[in-house]
Design a protein around this motif. Structure first.
Motif, mmCIF file in Angstrom:
data_model
loop_
_atom_site.group_PDB
_atom_site.id
_atom_site.type_symbol
_atom_site.label_atom_id
_atom_site.label_comp_id
_atom_site.label_asym_id
_atom_site.label_seq_id
_atom_site.Cartn_x
_atom_site.Cartn_y
_atom_site.Cartn_z
ATOM 1 N N MET A 1 48.786 53.761 20.629
ATOM 2 C CA MET A 1 49.180 53.529 21.999
ATOM 3 C C MET A 1 49.378 54.848 22.744
ATOM 4 N N THR A 2 48.405 55.719 22.627
ATOM 5 C CA THR A 2 48.522 57.030 23.262
ATOM 6 C C THR A 2 48.541 56.950 24.784
ATOM 7 N N SER A 3 48.016 55.862 25.345
ATOM 8 C CA SER A 3 47.967 55.773 26.809
ATOM 9 C C SER A 3 49.350 55.596 27.424
ATOM 10 N N LYS A 4 50.344 55.292 26.590
ATOM 11 C CA LYS A 4 51.699 55.085 27.107
ATOM 12 C C LYS A 4 52.619 56.276 26.832
ATOM 13 N N VAL A 5 52.074 57.369 26.350
ATOM 14 C CA VAL A 5 52.866 58.549 26.007
ATOM 15 C C VAL A 5 52.718 59.602 27.107
ATOM 16 N N ALA A 6 53.835 59.928 27.749
ATOM 17 C CA ALA A 6 53.807 60.866 28.872
ATOM 18 C C ALA A 6 53.305 62.246 28.439
ATOM 19 N N ARG A 7 53.673 62.688 27.255
ATOM 20 C CA ARG A 7 53.273 64.024 26.794
ATOM 21 C C ARG A 7 51.749 64.116 26.641
ATOM 22 N N VAL A 8 51.135 63.048 26.155
ATOM 23 C CA VAL A 8 49.678 63.022 26.012
ATOM 24 C C VAL A 8 49.025 63.114 27.396
ATOM 25 N N PHE A 9 49.597 62.414 28.371
ATOM 26 C CA PHE A 9 49.068 62.464 29.735
ATOM 27 C C PHE A 9 49.213 63.870 30.317
ATOM 28 N N GLN A 10 50.343 64.519 30.067
ATOM 29 C CA GLN A 10 50.546 65.882 30.554
ATOM 30 C C GLN A 10 49.516 66.830 29.950
ATOM 31 N N GLU A 11 49.220 66.658 28.667
ATOM 32 C CA GLU A 11 48.200 67.491 28.020
ATOM 33 C C GLU A 11 46.825 67.238 28.641
ATOM 34 N N LEU A 12 46.528 65.966 28.911
ATOM 35 C CA LEU A 12 45.257 65.616 29.541
ATOM 36 C C LEU A 12 45.144 66.259 30.916
ATOM 37 N N VAL A 13 46.208 66.221 31.690
ATOM 38 C CA VAL A 13 46.230 66.845 33.016
ATOM 39 C C VAL A 13 46.004 68.354 32.891
ATOM 40 N N ALA A 14 46.671 68.972 31.922
ATOM 41 C CA ALA A 14 46.530 70.416 31.730
ATOM 42 C C ALA A 14 45.112 70.785 31.270
ATOM 43 N N LEU A 15 44.581 70.035 30.313
ATOM 44 C CA LEU A 15 43.236 70.323 29.801
ATOM 45 C C LEU A 15 42.156 70.093 30.863
ATOM 46 N N SER A 16 42.428 69.218 31.819
ATOM 47 C CA SER A 16 41.467 68.935 32.887
ATOM 48 C C SER A 16 41.587 69.911 34.046
ATOM 49 N N ASN A 17 42.526 70.845 33.955
ATOM 50 C CA ASN A 17 42.746 71.857 35.001
ATOM 51 C C ASN A 17 43.119 71.254 36.346
ATOM 52 N N VAL A 18 43.969 70.237 36.321
ATOM 53 C CA VAL A 18 44.454 69.626 37.558
ATOM 54 C C VAL A 18 45.420 70.606 38.220
ATOM 55 N N ASP A 19 45.271 70.784 39.532
ATOM 56 C CA ASP A 19 46.184 71.653 40.276
ATOM 57 C C ASP A 19 47.617 71.157 40.120
ATOM 58 N N VAL A 20 48.549 72.095 40.093
ATOM 59 C CA VAL A 20 49.961 71.747 39.936
ATOM 60 C C VAL A 20 50.420 70.813 41.057
ATOM 61 N N ALA A 21 50.015 71.102 42.287
ATOM 62 C CA ALA A 21 50.425 70.261 43.421
ATOM 63 C C ALA A 21 49.908 68.835 43.260
ATOM 64 N N ASP A 22 48.706 68.669 42.727
ATOM 65 C CA ASP A 22 48.148 67.334 42.527
ATOM 66 C C ASP A 22 48.832 66.615 41.372
ATOM 67 N N ALA A 23 49.162 67.350 40.314
ATOM 68 C CA ALA A 23 49.905 66.760 39.203
ATOM 69 C C ALA A 23 51.289 66.301 39.677
ATOM 70 N N LEU A 24 51.922 67.104 40.526
ATOM 71 C CA LEU A 24 53.221 66.710 41.075
ATOM 72 C C LEU A 24 53.097 65.491 41.987
ATOM 73 N N THR A 25 51.973 65.377 42.686
ATOM 74 C CA THR A 25 51.750 64.202 43.533
ATOM 75 C C THR A 25 51.678 62.943 42.668
ATOM 76 N N LEU A 26 50.958 63.003 41.555
ATOM 77 C CA LEU A 26 50.912 61.859 40.643
ATOM 78 C C LEU A 26 52.308 61.514 40.147
ATOM 79 N N GLN A 27 53.069 62.546 39.800
ATOM 80 C CA GLN A 27 54.436 62.331 39.320
ATOM 81 C C GLN A 27 55.299 61.696 40.409
ATOM 82 N N ARG A 28 55.155 62.161 41.643
ATOM 83 C CA ARG A 28 55.934 61.603 42.751
ATOM 84 C C ARG A 28 55.586 60.138 42.972
ATOM 85 N N LEU A 29 54.331 59.777 42.717
ATOM 86 C CA LEU A 29 53.896 58.398 42.858
ATOM 87 C C LEU A 29 54.304 57.530 41.671
#
Length: 142
Positions: A1-29
């Protein structure tokens, strides 16, 4: 059930080179896992609509006293349709698309695994369940 683990999602965001502002937007949502991203935005059309919103705004982290608040701000140079279209073709938007696609795959895989686990359950009723009228009523069809 890796899709429900926040840490795995954070790693995916980091490995995909998502801008910090965009990652924060997802978090805000309220999107902090692959499961949340895919099931809250279940189609590529809906995701493109979300990208249009993200193209117009960014989220910044503002530290106040002992906490960090996420605040929405207008994205610089995003006041024209041409600027938004340009951002939608950018590497920042492509990074978010990679995250959505990977989240879709992970969420579907986890859902299929959950369904397979359910199908592997024995179909015969045990004597203990049969003797319990409360359990039995939950197993019958309405």
């Amino acid at each position: 059930m890796t899709s429900k683990v926040a840490r795995v999602f954070q790693e995916l965001v980091a490995l995909s080179n998502v801008d910090v502002a965009d990652a924060l937007t997802l978090q805000r949502l309220g999107i902090t896992t692959s499961d949340e991203l895919y099931f809250r935005v279940p189609s590529s059309e809906r995701f493109e609509e979300l990208l249009m919103e993200i193209a117009a705004e960014i989220t910044v982290a503002v530290k106040t006293d002992d906490q960090v608040d996420l605040q929405r701000q207008e994205r610089p140079n995003s006041n024209t349709e041409e600027a938004k279209k340009s951002w939608l073709r950018s590497s920042a938007a492509a990074a978010l698309r990679r995250v959505w696609e990977a989240s879709r795959s992970a969420a579907k895989r986890d859902l299929a695994a959950l369904t397979e686990e359910r199908l592997d359950m024995p179909t015969r009723m045990s004597p203990v369940v049969a003797a319990d009228p409360v359990s039995y009523t939950h197993l019958t069809l309405p």
